[in-house]
Motif scaffolding. Structure first.
Motif, mmCIF file in Angstrom:
data_model
loop_
_atom_site.group_PDB
_atom_site.id
_atom_site.type_symbol
_atom_site.label_atom_id
_atom_site.label_comp_id
_atom_site.label_asym_id
_atom_site.label_seq_id
_atom_site.Cartn_x
_atom_site.Cartn_y
_atom_site.Cartn_z
ATOM 1 N N TYR A 142 -66.199 -8.635 69.688
ATOM 2 C CA TYR A 142 -67.247 -9.300 70.026
ATOM 3 C C TYR A 142 -67.980 -8.860 71.305
ATOM 4 C CZ TYR A 142 -63.154 -10.978 72.755
ATOM 5 O OH TYR A 142 -62.227 -11.415 73.322
ATOM 6 N N PRO A 143 -69.202 -9.091 71.791
ATOM 7 C CA PRO A 143 -69.616 -8.656 72.879
ATOM 8 C C PRO A 143 -69.503 -9.523 73.998
ATOM 9 C CG PRO A 143 -71.579 -9.476 71.439
ATOM 10 C CD PRO A 143 -70.222 -9.514 70.647
ATOM 11 N N LEU A 144 -69.690 -9.176 75.316
ATOM 12 C CA LEU A 144 -69.339 -10.015 76.381
ATOM 13 C C LEU A 144 -70.697 -10.729 77.135
ATOM 14 C CD1 LEU A 144 -66.323 -8.061 78.013
ATOM 15 C CD2 LEU A 144 -66.299 -10.102 76.485
ATOM 16 N N ALA A 145 -70.784 -11.746 77.196
ATOM 17 C CA ALA A 145 -71.939 -12.216 78.034
ATOM 18 C C ALA A 145 -71.337 -12.216 79.388
ATOM 19 C CB ALA A 145 -72.293 -14.038 77.684
ATOM 20 N N ALA A 146 -72.295 -11.598 80.270
ATOM 21 C CA ALA A 146 -71.672 -11.600 81.758
ATOM 22 C C ALA A 146 -72.754 -11.829 82.816
ATOM 23 C CB ALA A 146 -70.730 -10.384 81.895
ATOM 24 N N PRO A 147 -72.919 -12.755 83.585
ATOM 25 C CA PRO A 147 -73.721 -12.714 84.822
ATOM 26 C C PRO A 147 -73.001 -11.966 85.829
ATOM 27 C CG PRO A 147 -72.807 -14.957 84.343
ATOM 28 C CD PRO A 147 -72.251 -14.046 83.293
ATOM 29 N N SER A 148 -73.632 -11.970 86.983
ATOM 30 C CA SER A 148 -72.851 -11.691 88.171
ATOM 31 C C SER A 148 -71.676 -12.545 88.508
ATOM 32 C CB SER A 148 -74.015 -11.036 89.282
ATOM 33 O OG SER A 148 -74.930 -12.351 89.438
ATOM 34 N N ALA A 149 -70.558 -12.032 89.143
ATOM 35 C CA ALA A 149 -69.546 -12.990 89.149
ATOM 36 C C ALA A 149 -69.361 -13.696 90.817
ATOM 37 C CB ALA A 149 -68.177 -12.188 89.089
ATOM 38 N N ASN A 150 -70.767 -14.206 90.923
ATOM 39 C CA ASN A 150 -70.993 -14.981 92.107
ATOM 40 C C ASN A 150 -71.240 -16.335 91.950
ATOM 41 O OD1 ASN A 150 -73.142 -13.063 91.659
ATOM 42 N ND2 ASN A 150 -74.109 -15.099 92.344
ATOM 43 N N ILE A 151 -71.350 -17.339 92.887
ATOM 44 C CA ILE A 151 -71.699 -18.667 92.658
ATOM 45 C C ILE A 151 -73.258 -18.376 92.774
ATOM 46 C CG2 ILE A 151 -72.072 -20.757 94.110
ATOM 47 C CD1 ILE A 151 -69.262 -20.570 92.969
ATOM 48 N N SER A 152 -73.978 -19.391 91.776
ATOM 49 C CA SER A 152 -75.529 -19.056 91.784
ATOM 50 C C SER A 152 -76.101 -19.075 92.832
ATOM 51 C CB SER A 152 -75.897 -20.218 90.995
ATOM 52 O OG SER A 152 -75.857 -20.035 89.482
ATOM 53 N N ASN A 153 -77.122 -17.911 92.796
ATOM 54 C CA ASN A 153 -78.018 -17.448 94.051
ATOM 55 C C ASN A 153 -77.332 -17.131 95.184
ATOM 56 O OD1 ASN A 153 -80.206 -18.635 92.797
ATOM 57 N ND2 ASN A 153 -80.137 -20.940 93.766
ATOM 58 N N ARG A 154 -75.988 -16.709 95.233
ATOM 59 C CA ARG A 154 -75.427 -15.924 96.387
ATOM 60 C C ARG A 154 -75.413 -14.481 95.892
ATOM 61 N NH1 ARG A 154 -71.001 -20.191 98.281
ATOM 62 N NH2 ARG A 154 -69.625 -18.916 97.483
#
Ligand code: TXA
Ligand code: MG
Length: 310
Positions: A130-142
């Motif tokens: 399966y592919p990986l969904a990944a946003p940057s690993a920070n709290i939003s906006n930081r």
């Protein structure tokens, strides 16, 4: 890096059980989960405190796997051949029969995809179906994390596992190119704008677009939550000063992003240095003028957003 394989196996165990895992990429660390799972992807939004209407980038290791989920065309193949794997994401049309969770797209018919070049994460992706969904690993906006320690400082024990992959080589997020319309750049990033313009043989500004379709590109972003002043040649007393070339004057408040105006180095060191300055308790930051060409355009884009008040 030692013990890669056993770490990758550990990460896969968590991912298979619908948990989030932080993964290294050449741009920044991502907070990854199975992109086909509603349960797993829901956790990303909760952990990051990310608004549900902000879609995620999905990470692949091969075109074959991507083609299960997205419509592709000649132009995409050409871009892929030139720039991937690497720090670029493409917005494509989602296939009707794709298994991508609707949490990832917020129910939209487009999908942002990326092929990271970081060896450890490529190995991991090869071993899962399966592919990986990944946003940057920070709290939003930081500020995005560029080391495993940064991820821990952002998310603490809430993330089940952080896959160690050293310091990110580029240190700035991927360039996002929209291919669902007349091609345009939605976010400046690791591939400099002039390289993309050259590829398209375009004299137009590819970032100019009437409709903003990238919900996560609000004006204030990447913020260390400290006032930042740009294009400064002389800092105030006790103000942290970010420099890109060696100066005769020294001070505890002087922080070098590069000693010889190497912009790739400036990009790589930017987020880490902003974090350090915050940890040291400085109340404000001054930044020396950064040339606005090549990767410098991306660096200035991030600094301008970081300087905007929340
Ligand atoms: O370098 C990167 O791109 C990193 C690493 C982890 O891959 N990821 C990253 O993800 O920066 P994130 O979620 O922090 O930023 C993704 C941006 C957001 O601004 C989001 O709104 C936009 O991409 N985006 C995602 N899917 C989109 C879509 N279908 N159409 C337009 N914009 C989209
Ligand atoms: Mg982000």
């Amino acid at each position: 890096m030692k013990n890669n394989l056993s770490n990758i196996k550990k990460a896969i165990k968590y991912l298979n059980n619908n948990h989030c895992v932080a993964i290294p990429t050449e741009t920044v660390y991502g907070l990854a989960a199975n992109a086909y799972s509603n349960r797993a992807t829901k956790k990303i939004f909760k952990l990051k405190r990310r608004p549900k209407n902000n879609p995620l980038i999905v990470h692949y290791d091969s075109l074959e796997k991507l083609m299960n989920d997205c419509e592709v065309n000649e132009l995409f193949f050409k871009l892929f051949k030139k720039f991937s794997p690497g720090p670029i994401s493409y917005v494509l049309r989602l296939k009707k029969n794709s298994k991508i969770s609707k949490n990832v797209t917020n129910g939209k018919k487009t999908l942002a995809v990326r092929f990271p070049s970081h060896g450890i994460t490529r190995n991991l992706l090869k071993k899962i179906n399966y592919p990986l969904a990944a946003p940057s690993a920070n709290i939003s906006n930081r500020i995005s994390p560029v080391t495993a320690q940064d991820v821990f400082d952002e998310l603490g024990n809430k993330v089940k596992y952080i896959l160690e992959g050293g310091k990110c080589k580029i240190g700035l997020e991927s360039t996002i190119v929209n291919l669902t319309d007349k091609p345009n750049i939605l976010r400046l990033g690791g591939i400099p704008k002039n390289k993309i313009s050259k590829f398209f043989n375009s004299k137009e500004d590819l970032t100019k677009k009437s409709k903003v379709i990238t919900p996560g590109m609000g004006k204030s972003h990447y913020s260390p939550n400290i006032p930042i002043r740009l294009n400064i040649s002389k800092p105030k007393k006790n103000e942290a000063f970010l420099l890109i070339q060696k100066k005769n004057k020294k001070g505890k408040n002087y922080f070098y992003l590069s000693k010889n105006r190497n912009l790739a180095e400036v990009g790589k060191n930017l987020y880490k240095t902003l974090r350090n300055i915050k940890k040291k308790g400085f109340a404000s930051i001054a930044v020396e003028k950064i040339p606005n060409h090549g990767i410098g355009e991306t660096i200035n884009d991030r600094l301008i957003r970081a300087a905007k008040k929340l």
